[in-house]
Design a protein around this motif. Structure first.
Motif, PDB file in Angstrom:
ATOM      1  N   GLY A 149     -36.958 -30.843  38.412  1.00 58.32           N
ATOM      2  CA  GLY A 149     -38.160 -31.204  39.157  1.00 58.32           C
ATOM      3  C   GLY A 149     -39.145 -31.972  38.283  1.00 58.32           C
TER       4      GLY A 149
ATOM      5  N   LYS B 128     -36.623 -19.953  38.070  1.00 61.49           N
ATOM      6  CA  LYS B 128     -36.194 -21.306  38.411  1.00 61.49           C
ATOM      7  C   LYS B 128     -34.682 -21.309  38.231  1.00 61.49           C
TER       8      LYS B 128
ATOM      9  N   HIS C  17     -39.219 -19.765  34.243  1.00 58.97           N
ATOM     10  CA  HIS C  17     -40.063 -20.945  33.998  1.00 58.97           C
ATOM     11  C   HIS C  17     -41.452 -20.462  33.554  1.00 58.97           C
TER      12      HIS C  17
ATOM     13  N   GLU D 160     -40.615 -32.022  47.793  1.00 59.54           N
ATOM     14  CA  GLU D 160     -41.906 -31.410  48.137  1.00 59.54           C
ATOM     15  C   GLU D 160     -42.826 -31.355  46.915  1.00 59.54           C
ATOM     16  N   GLN D 161     -42.211 -30.976  45.792  1.00 63.00           N
ATOM     17  CA  GLN D 161     -42.965 -30.818  44.540  1.00 63.00           C
ATOM     18  C   GLN D 161     -43.591 -32.162  44.115  1.00 63.00           C
ATOM     19  N   VAL D 162     -42.831 -33.250  44.264  1.00 62.30           N
ATOM     20  CA  VAL D 162     -43.340 -34.580  43.877  1.00 62.30           C
ATOM     21  C   VAL D 162     -44.486 -34.972  44.807  1.00 62.30           C
TER      22      VAL D 162
ATOM     23  N   ASP E   6     -46.555 -32.938  46.365  1.00 61.17           N
ATOM     24  CA  ASP E   6     -47.743 -32.139  45.964  1.00 61.17           C
ATOM     25  C   ASP E   6     -48.372 -32.699  44.699  1.00 61.17           C
ATOM     26  N   LEU E   7     -47.514 -33.105  43.755  1.00 64.70           N
ATOM     27  CA  LEU E   7     -48.007 -33.632  42.485  1.00 64.70           C
ATOM     28  C   LEU E   7     -48.809 -34.912  42.726  1.00 64.70           C
TER      29      LEU E   7
ATOM     30  N   GLU F 296     -36.612 -29.171  47.634  1.00 70.82           N
ATOM     31  CA  GLU F 296     -37.770 -28.543  46.959  1.00 70.82           C
ATOM     32  C   GLU F 296     -38.435 -29.538  46.016  1.00 70.82           C
ATOM     33  N   VAL F 297     -37.608 -30.287  45.271  1.00 75.94           N
ATOM     34  CA  VAL F 297     -38.141 -31.249  44.288  1.00 75.94           C
ATOM     35  C   VAL F 297     -38.930 -32.343  45.004  1.00 75.94           C
TER      36      VAL F 297
ATOM     37  N   ARG G  38     -45.762 -35.998  35.048  1.00 77.60           N
ATOM     38  CA  ARG G  38     -47.143 -35.975  35.513  1.00 77.60           C
ATOM     39  C   ARG G  38     -47.989 -36.998  34.749  1.00 77.60           C
TER      40      ARG G  38
END
Length: 602
Positions: free
Chosen positions: A103, A431, A436, A141-143, A145-146, A138-139, A109
């Motif tokens: 992820g 994770k 993690h 979604e994570q990107v 959000d980031l 999931e990844v 970032r």
């Protein structure tokens, strides 16, 4: 509008940027059928290939469906953030590459925030979906959000996502449907990334990178911002201090495939190389001769660490290197600052000693490693973190965001090691089959931490960190617990004494190795330093005793990489670096002088 797309590839280290560029190069048929090529075409210097990382950004162009795509491959390490910050200025869009299991990581970032600030249009590539335990949805979604947290615009948040495997050479809009090749990615680039706009007016180009050729000297590389550059034209070079210098363009080249092609003119939006201009620096603007206008200069984050660089004055000086004088050292360091924007060099009150400021241990170690391969001999001191003061006179220090992924059974040990160094645990979550962990830790707490964490986790920890901010000083951090074993005299080490001294600690040398007085030869089992005579041989008699001559069993020496050694030395020690060896030594080789200096400090 021209049919040009300028795109930078950004990602965390090891997520597959350079491999993806390889596949794009292959897909565009730059190479003839008969040509042979290796993997990682763009990682062309030895250091990059050995370490498996990109250190310097590279330009390459491919043609697809009558569109020219200029690709900029960038480094993934935060230590080389200076490279990323300046080359993003040449792009209109970015390919953000993310590992389908790991992820978004700290460096993701860091580089993504720079791209979003510049308003670049992103395409997200979720790479390595062929891995076990991968979690592409999931990844994704994570990107999202980031990007939202980094303040992306509506247009940037409406990004296209592709899934695939750079290694296997396929990309698709749906990760469950494997395609034949990488063309869906090239189609997405043409569809989503805006074409390079042609801005009319007087010519302007900012120098964002430089190259060197033995035939024509220094070459300025950048993107033409406005107007048209023409071969043989007289121009103005606008410097950082506000001065304007008259220059003439001798030759213009654009990037074609892996090389460059000579052209007579270059229009706005294209990336080109200009030869014949002298005395330029990165950030300078090449502008119109009559009405010069400067572009805003590239801002680079400040360094967070410095190290003392000095000439090698050990008893072994000059035996292995070609360049050993202070003039050689000074010229080489200042030459490095021309192209390495995040590096600063400051002179000290001694002519043979310089303070070199950088982004981190890796940033400085790559410079030292490059210099030793070029034949330089030098000594460096312990890395020091840079402090600041706020308006009330309080001391501030750099804090880093540290991410560690470890097997569950060793997570407790890692938390203990990091909290001992004033790290604060902020996130702890499972994770896959790993734990993690995320911490905020002072930069000085990271020095020497990697070794301890890898030892505690039997080498299974994955550690990454990036600079976060300056915060109030967190207090003292315990350093190395054990003292050093120091050689008393010069000469070859005998196996007999090494065998007898093994209970004193762990050695960094082998029998027969030449050492000098004051050289650090091992780690003591206790906190104090201990001086040893390692040259003594066994007293010989003419009596033979079959039982009492036991076999000598010596533990193998402890090997250090350059970074390990830089993190290991204490503040009263230097690291001697030559083309063939890395040795640790005390700054004062004479034991009496060391004692006298220690008393002075007390």
């Amino acid at each position: 509008m021209q049919n040009i797309r300028n795109i930078a590839i950004i990602a965390h280290v090891d997520h597959g940027k350079t491999t993806l560029v390889d596949k794009i190069i292959h897909a565009s048929k730059i190479f003839g059928e008969h040509q042979q090529f290796d993997d990682l075409i763009l990682d062309n210097n030895d250091l990059e290939r050995e370490r498996g990382i990109t250190i310097v950004s590279k330009n390459v162009s491919v043609r697809y469906k009558d569109v020219k795509i200029n690709i900029i491959d960038t480094p993934g390490h935060a230590d080389f953030g200076g490279e990323v910050e300046r080359v993003l200025k040449m792009a209109d869009g970015v390919l953000l590459l993310v590992d389908a299991f790991e992820g978004a990581m700290p460096q993701t970032r860091f580089v993504l925030s720079k791209a979003i600030d510049l308003g670049l249009k992103p395409i997200v590539v979720v790479n390595k979906v062929d891995k076990e335990n991968c979690r592409p949805d999931e990844v994704h979604e994570q990107v999202f959000d980031l990007m939202f947290n980094l303040g992306a615009t509506e247009d940037q948040l409406d990004f296209v996502t592709l899934y695939g495997s750079s290694k296997q050479g396929w990309m698709s809009r749906d990760w469950k449907q494997k395609t034949e090749d990488i063309t869906p990615l090239l189609d997405a680039i043409i569809e989503v990334i805006p074409p390079a706009p042609f801005i009319e007016g007087t010519p302007q180009m900012q120098v964002t990178s430089l190259d060197y050729s033995a035939f024509v000297g220094r070459i300025a590389i950048g993107r033409v911002h406005r107007g048209t550059l023409k071969e043989g034209a007289n121009m103005s070079l606008m410097k950082a201090d506000g001065s304007v210098k008259k220059v003439k363009i001798k030759e213009l080249q654009v990037f074609e495939g892996l090389g460059k092609a000579k052209v007579t003119e270059v229009q706005a939006g294209e990336i080109c190389a200009v030869t014949g201009i002298e005395g330029f620096d990165i950030g300078d603007t090449i502008a119109d001769a009559e009405n010069p206008e400067a572009l805003s200069r590239i801002s680079i984050d400040e360094p967070t660490m410095n190290m003392l660089f000095t000439i090698n004055n050990s008893p072994f000086f000059g035996k292995e290197g070609k360049f050993v004088t202070s003039r050689h050292l000074r010229d080489r360091l200042y030459k490095e600052t021309e192209k390495n924007l995040a590096l600063r060099v400051q002179e000290t009150d001694r002519e043979d000693t310089f303070l070199v400021y950088g982004r981190g241990i890796l940033h400085l170690s790559v410079l030292i490693e490059t210099m030793r391969r070029e034949g330089y001999e030098l000594q460096v001191g312990q890395p020091q973190v840079l402090y600041k003061e706020d308006e009330n006179g309080n001391r501030l220090e750099p804090i880093e965001h540290l991410v560690v992924d470890v097997p569950e059974e060793t997570a407790g040990k890692v938390i203990e090691l990091v909290t001992m160094r004033k790290g604060e645990l902020t996130i702890m979550e499972p994770k896959g089959d790993l734990q993690h962990l995320e911490f905020n830790i002072p930069s000085r707490g990271l020095i020497g931490l990697r070794n301890n964490v890898l030892t505690a986790t039997a080498g299974e920890a994955i550690m990454n960190h990036r600079f976060q901010s300056y915060e109030p000083y967190k207090g003292g951090i315990p350093g190395r617990i054990s003292g050093s074993l120091i050689s008393m005299e010069a000469g070859a080490v005998t196996a007999y004494t090494l065998d007898k001294m093994q209970d004193r600690g762990e050695f960094f040398i082998d029998p027969g190795e030449e050492v000098y007085g004051g050289q650090v030869v091992g780690e003591h089992t206790r906190p104090n330093d201990l001086t040893l005579n390692l040259q003594k041989g066994k007293k010989l008699t003419n009596m033979r005793a079959s039982g009492s001559d036991e076999n000598v069993k010596i533990q193998p020496k402890r090997q250090f990489s350059l970074e390990d050694a830089m993190e290991y030395i204490q503040k009263d020690e230097y690291l001697e670096v030559t083309p063939k060896s890395i040795r640790m030594r005390k700054i004062f080789l004479d034991e009496n002088e060391r004692l006298r200096m220690a008393k002075k400090e007390d």
